[in-house]
Design an enzyme around this catalytic site. Structure first.
Site, mmCIF file in Angstrom:
data_model
loop_
_atom_site.group_PDB
_atom_site.id
_atom_site.type_symbol
_atom_site.label_atom_id
_atom_site.label_comp_id
_atom_site.label_asym_id
_atom_site.label_seq_id
_atom_site.Cartn_x
_atom_site.Cartn_y
_atom_site.Cartn_z
ATOM 1 N N ASP A 166 -40.259 9.464 19.288
ATOM 2 C CA ASP A 166 -39.964 8.288 18.474
ATOM 3 C C ASP A 166 -41.059 8.195 17.423
ATOM 4 O O ASP A 166 -42.157 8.733 17.626
ATOM 5 C CB ASP A 166 -39.943 7.008 19.349
ATOM 6 C CG ASP A 166 -39.252 5.839 18.654
ATOM 7 O OD1 ASP A 166 -39.584 5.557 17.488
ATOM 8 O OD2 ASP A 166 -38.387 5.205 19.280
ATOM 9 N N CYS A 203 -31.721 7.062 18.621
ATOM 10 C CA CYS A 203 -32.366 6.639 17.372
ATOM 11 C C CYS A 203 -31.269 6.291 16.355
ATOM 12 O O CYS A 203 -30.128 6.698 16.516
ATOM 13 C CB CYS A 203 -33.272 7.746 16.840
ATOM 14 S SG CYS A 203 -32.421 9.273 16.506
ATOM 15 N N PRO A 204 -31.612 5.522 15.331
ATOM 16 C CA PRO A 204 -30.587 5.167 14.345
ATOM 17 C C PRO A 204 -30.228 6.338 13.449
ATOM 18 O O PRO A 204 -30.988 7.305 13.357
ATOM 19 C CB PRO A 204 -31.247 4.036 13.536
ATOM 20 C CG PRO A 204 -32.706 4.195 13.737
ATOM 21 C CD PRO A 204 -32.921 4.915 15.033
ATOM 22 N N ARG A 223 -25.108 7.369 16.987
ATOM 23 C CA ARG A 223 -24.223 7.461 15.824
ATOM 24 C C ARG A 223 -23.837 8.917 15.650
ATOM 25 O O ARG A 223 -24.665 9.824 15.806
ATOM 26 C CB ARG A 223 -24.915 6.958 14.551
ATOM 27 C CG ARG A 223 -25.002 5.441 14.433
ATOM 28 C CD ARG A 223 -23.610 4.793 14.253
ATOM 29 N NE ARG A 223 -23.672 3.338 14.137
ATOM 30 C CZ ARG A 223 -23.521 2.481 15.150
ATOM 31 N NH1 ARG A 223 -23.288 2.924 16.374
ATOM 32 N NH2 ARG A 223 -23.570 1.181 14.938
ATOM 33 N N ASP A 233 -20.154 9.601 22.611
ATOM 34 C CA ASP A 233 -19.380 8.365 22.475
ATOM 35 C C ASP A 233 -19.131 8.084 20.998
ATOM 36 O O ASP A 233 -18.439 7.133 20.658
ATOM 37 C CB ASP A 233 -20.184 7.213 23.109
ATOM 38 C CG ASP A 233 -19.403 5.900 23.123
ATOM 39 O OD1 ASP A 233 -18.221 5.935 23.520
ATOM 40 O OD2 ASP A 233 -19.969 4.855 22.735
ATOM 41 N N GLU A 273 -15.581 9.779 13.001
ATOM 42 C CA GLU A 273 -14.797 8.917 13.898
ATOM 43 C C GLU A 273 -13.993 7.839 13.178
ATOM 44 O O GLU A 273 -13.005 7.331 13.720
ATOM 45 C CB GLU A 273 -15.703 8.262 14.937
ATOM 46 C CG GLU A 273 -16.653 7.212 14.374
ATOM 47 C CD GLU A 273 -17.488 6.518 15.450
ATOM 48 O OE1 GLU A 273 -18.082 7.229 16.282
ATOM 49 O OE2 GLU A 273 -17.545 5.277 15.443
ATOM 50 N N HIS A 296 -16.245 5.563 21.209
ATOM 51 C CA HIS A 296 -17.181 4.498 20.820
ATOM 52 C C HIS A 296 -16.990 3.247 21.686
ATOM 53 O O HIS A 296 -16.721 2.148 21.186
ATOM 54 C CB HIS A 296 -17.031 4.152 19.326
ATOM 55 C CG HIS A 296 -18.308 3.647 18.721
ATOM 56 N ND1 HIS A 296 -18.761 4.013 17.489
ATOM 57 C CD2 HIS A 296 -19.239 2.793 19.206
ATOM 58 C CE1 HIS A 296 -19.912 3.402 17.230
ATOM 59 N NE2 HIS A 296 -20.220 2.650 18.268
HETATM 60 P P1 NAD Z 1 -33.522 0.028 18.193
HETATM 61 O O1 NAD Z 1 -33.721 -0.300 16.747
HETATM 62 O O2 NAD Z 1 -33.969 -0.951 19.216
HETATM 63 O O3 NAD Z 1 -34.212 1.429 18.550
HETATM 64 C C1 NAD Z 1 -34.135 2.547 17.714
HETATM 65 C C2 NAD Z 1 -35.385 3.374 17.975
HETATM 66 O O4 NAD Z 1 -35.283 4.556 17.186
HETATM 67 C C3 NAD Z 1 -36.689 2.666 17.576
HETATM 68 O O5 NAD Z 1 -37.642 2.754 18.615
HETATM 69 C C4 NAD Z 1 -37.141 3.432 16.344
HETATM 70 O O6 NAD Z 1 -38.562 3.488 16.200
HETATM 71 C C5 NAD Z 1 -36.571 4.811 16.648
HETATM 72 N N1 NAD Z 1 -36.515 5.637 15.466
HETATM 73 C C6 NAD Z 1 -36.413 5.278 14.162
HETATM 74 N N2 NAD Z 1 -36.456 6.352 13.379
HETATM 75 C C7 NAD Z 1 -36.603 7.419 14.186
HETATM 76 C C8 NAD Z 1 -36.702 8.812 13.965
HETATM 77 N N3 NAD Z 1 -36.700 9.305 12.731
HETATM 78 N N4 NAD Z 1 -36.827 9.621 15.039
HETATM 79 C C9 NAD Z 1 -36.862 9.125 16.290
HETATM 80 N N5 NAD Z 1 -36.768 7.808 16.566
HETATM 81 C C10 NAD Z 1 -36.637 6.974 15.526
HETATM 82 O O7 NAD Z 1 -31.975 0.356 18.331
HETATM 83 P P2 NAD Z 1 -31.080 0.262 19.663
HETATM 84 O O8 NAD Z 1 -30.526 -1.108 19.777
HETATM 85 O O9 NAD Z 1 -31.825 0.875 20.783
HETATM 86 O O10 NAD Z 1 -29.863 1.211 19.237
HETATM 87 C C11 NAD Z 1 -30.020 2.617 19.187
HETATM 88 C C12 NAD Z 1 -28.780 3.221 18.542
HETATM 89 O O11 NAD Z 1 -27.636 2.967 19.360
HETATM 90 C C13 NAD Z 1 -28.473 2.641 17.175
HETATM 91 O O12 NAD Z 1 -28.431 3.683 16.230
HETATM 92 C C14 NAD Z 1 -27.103 2.059 17.283
HETATM 93 O O13 NAD Z 1 -26.364 2.379 16.133
HETATM 94 C C15 NAD Z 1 -26.530 2.733 18.525
HETATM 95 N N6 NAD Z 1 -25.578 1.884 19.232
HETATM 96 C C16 NAD Z 1 -24.452 2.445 19.733
HETATM 97 C C17 NAD Z 1 -23.528 1.658 20.415
HETATM 98 C C18 NAD Z 1 -22.277 2.228 21.026
HETATM 99 O O14 NAD Z 1 -21.350 1.486 21.326
HETATM 100 N N7 NAD Z 1 -22.211 3.518 21.281
HETATM 101 C C19 NAD Z 1 -23.757 0.284 20.549
HETATM 102 C C20 NAD Z 1 -24.936 -0.242 20.039
HETATM 103 C C21 NAD Z 1 -25.849 0.555 19.370
#
Ligand code: NAD
Length: 358
Positions: A201, A232-233, A261, A285, A290, A322
């Protein structure tokens, strides 16, 4: 699709006061794009007693459907709505001043353009990180122990075990990419299984350090992990994080899980990795294309996406559409925070969950 034809998808709520109500604590009318029956149910319940008029629209927001937003100060969108600069320009020609995302991610929004046009964007930063983390674990268990195959086999009276062999999770090395809200919970669950945890991270999480998670460089994680899970995002820098080069660095036969994503994985490269055996199994997922597939019943149509069609032919690939977020708890929380965001907007308050332009 013709906009006039799309109007039939809109609910017949009577129209009340519009833009001039904003900031005075009056009723706010909201166009909800991509509405499903469950959205309607949870948004209706959360808005009980609040002065919000929903206008539920079945199609998702695209260039074609954008004109439907024009009478509304606020619109409510989801992960696959198209909120590009072209769409935003169309929204700005109408009354739209707020985009209330009913999700955490906003990678589908051209934020700088929204800012330039004076359109605010609010989101639901956290609803149930457990829902997504638990789904990632579900993908791992299903791929490993092949519950999907066992379920069908037993129903057909086939009690043989051939092909169902898995491995103990205990003692395996799990690489967590992104230790934010979801990644931290995922790490805690995998710690409970007795896994060794590695993480990558841009910032280290205190909770993970306390758990004994070992932060390492991405390349080391790719090389040492039996299971890699992406949390990660999707950003320009993380797009195709798992590409040909990264797949080449994996421990041979590693399991790759993506509940974050779709764009984090180069799908064509993943297909190559599956064919060579470099990727031992893949659980996703989310999928980079998608938007044209997920959340709709396509069972009567011919899928035109040949990459996706190839992907689902692999016996060691598991795709869910998803649904990581899809729990009762998460849907309630999403609706409540969305209503809160809309109330703040309607009363002219500072938006607690506004997405800032970085
Ligand atoms: P969050 O913002 O709490 O955590 C994201 C983490 O990624 C942070 O710790 C950040 O520092 C880290 N990060 C940022 N840039 C990075 C990089 N270049 N390399 C590595 N790590 C990096 O987000 P979250 O709530 O934990 O969500 C994570 C992901 O899950 C999001 O991208 C969101 O889109 C996805 N999500 C998916 C679903 C689903 O239904 N499948 C639902 C909610 C969220």
């Amino acid at each position: 699709m013709d906009v006039k034809r799309l109007v039939k998808f809109m609910s017949p709520f009577p129209s009340q006061g519009r833009g001039d109500n904003i900031g005075k604590g009056k009723s706010v009318e909201v166009a909800v794009f991509g509405t499903k029956s469950y959205d309607r149910h949870f948004l209706d319940s959360a808005a009980e007693g609040a002065d919000i008029q929903w206008h539920f629209i079945e199609p998702r927001l695209t260039q074609t459907t954008a004109p439907l937003a024009s009478p509304f100060e606020a619109i409510c969108c989801f992960v696959n709505d198209e909120i590009s600069s072209d769409v935003l320009d169309k929204l700005a020609k109408g009354k739209t001043k707020l985009i209330a995302m009913r999700c955490a991610g906003y990678n589908n929004v051209d934020l700088p353009r929204a800012h330039e046009l004076g359109i605010q964007v609010a989101r639901v930063p956290a609803y149930s990180p457990y829902a997504v983390a638990e789904h990632a674990v579900g993908l791992i268990l299903t791929l490993n122990r092949k519950y999907h195959k066992a379920y069908n086999r037993v129903r057909e009276g086939d009690f043989s075990l051939n092909g169902l062999v898995g491995f103990d999770l205990h003692g395996k090395t799990v690489g967590v990419i992104g230790t934010g809200k979801i990644g931290q919970i995922f790490a805690r669950i995998m710690h409970g299984f007795g896994c060794e945890l590695l993480a990558y991270d841009v910032q280290q999480a205190e909770d993970c350090l306390k758990l004994g998670v070992n932060y390492k460089a991405l390349d080391e994680i790719l090389a040492q992990s039996d299971i890699i899970s992406l949390h990660c995002p999707l950003l320009p820098v993380t797009k195709h994080l798992i590409d040909d080069e990264a797949i080449g660095k994996l421990k041979a036969g590693a399991m790759v899980i993506n509940t974050s994503r779709g764009g984090l994985i180069d799908t064509v490269a993943a297909i190559g990795g599956l064919k060579s055996g470099q990727i031992g199994s893949l659980g996703i997922d989310v999928y980079e294309e998608e938007a044209e597939l997920f959340f709709e019943d396509k069972s009567e149509t011919v899928i035109q996406d040949d990459v996706f069609a190839r992907l689902v032919t692999f016996p060691n690939v598991l795709v869910t559409g998803h649904q990581g977020f899809f729990t009762q708890n998460a849907l309630e929380a999403i609706a409540q925070v969305t209503v809160q965001n809309l109330k703040e907007f309607a009363t002219g308050k500072t938006l607690t969950n506004e997405v800032a332009v970085s």
